[in-house]
Design an enzyme around this catalytic site. Sequence first.
Site: not given
Length: 373
Positions: A197, A272, A311, A317
């Site tokens: 996105k 949201r 990834r 992360r």
Amino acid sequence: MRIKKLHDLYFKQLLGQEEITSIVKSLAKQVKKDLPQGEVPLFVGILNGCFMFAADFIREYKGDCEISFVKLASYEGESSTGDVKRLIGINEDLTGRTVIILEDIIDTGTTLHEIYEIFRSTSIKELKIVSLFFKPDVYRKELHINYIGKSIEDKFIVGYGLDYDGLGRNLPAIYQLTTTQPKMKNIVLFGPPGAGKGTQAELLKEKYQLVHISTGDVFRFNIKNETELGVLAKKFIDAGDLVPDEVTINMLKAEVNKNEDANGFIFDGFPRTESQAKALDEFLAEKNERINGMVALEVPEDLLVARILERGKTSGRSDDTDESKIRNRFNEYNTKTAVLKDFYEAQGNFYGVDGVGSIDEITQRLSEVFDKL
């Protein structure tokens, strides 16, 4: 949505569902109060516009009653060149009955006057008129309107049974014609974690000359620069609490106001919740703008999990290397998106786009939707 496009015209919300409901309840209560004990009135709705008002009115009327619907029709008489008016739909015996006409809106009163005269020629006991809306500035008849829900200015309205060239009758609110047309293209862009996105937002903002507003970036900017809203947000975050909608919305408003000459915005990560979506609609409507559509990238979850795990080998992360944490992020996304999908789908403004393929292929699919909005 506070601004609605029907055919070639734009309409801005004048009255919401709650206010309409309150007006209808009040009218039904007044009518019931004024009728003699035991009176069973015949309510007559004038089609087509009054069908929603009549249905809600009857539900709110606390007493026995009957309901019928009529249309005013004209035809050429066999021996006359003039129009002969007649009512289609009344089959009941009206002798000695109290008849109450239900109208959605009265402006000049010409049609209502003709209907009134036709009823007056029958042997009814009493004839009264109830109108949801009334335009006093253009009313040209001496006919007394017994009950008026709300007087409005002489501007074209749609919704709640009223239409513009066939469209708008099913809108739950009332919208008024606005001459100030939206100038921006405002898109709510959604996509699950790993769908790309962010990449697409960057490409699309350049292609369409839009401002990309990422909720995450806005939060980080405000907190880093210790703005008033940033300091407030940090207090909630440090306490382990969710940042209230009002704080988030005010941050977004400030960001939009910084770019008032923009061609439009791509909202990324906002709204949201449904309350945030409604607040965004209201804020944009104040500027005579609107959300053109919610565009969501759709990618199978298993494919995205595999992509994120890959990834995670280089991203640094920790939450990209734990499948349970990744799936939890998807659960959170799906829960929030489902609510917003329903919200925007109800407005006819939700667009799902296949998010599987090359970056260029996905950009092309998104562009095809953007071009229509």
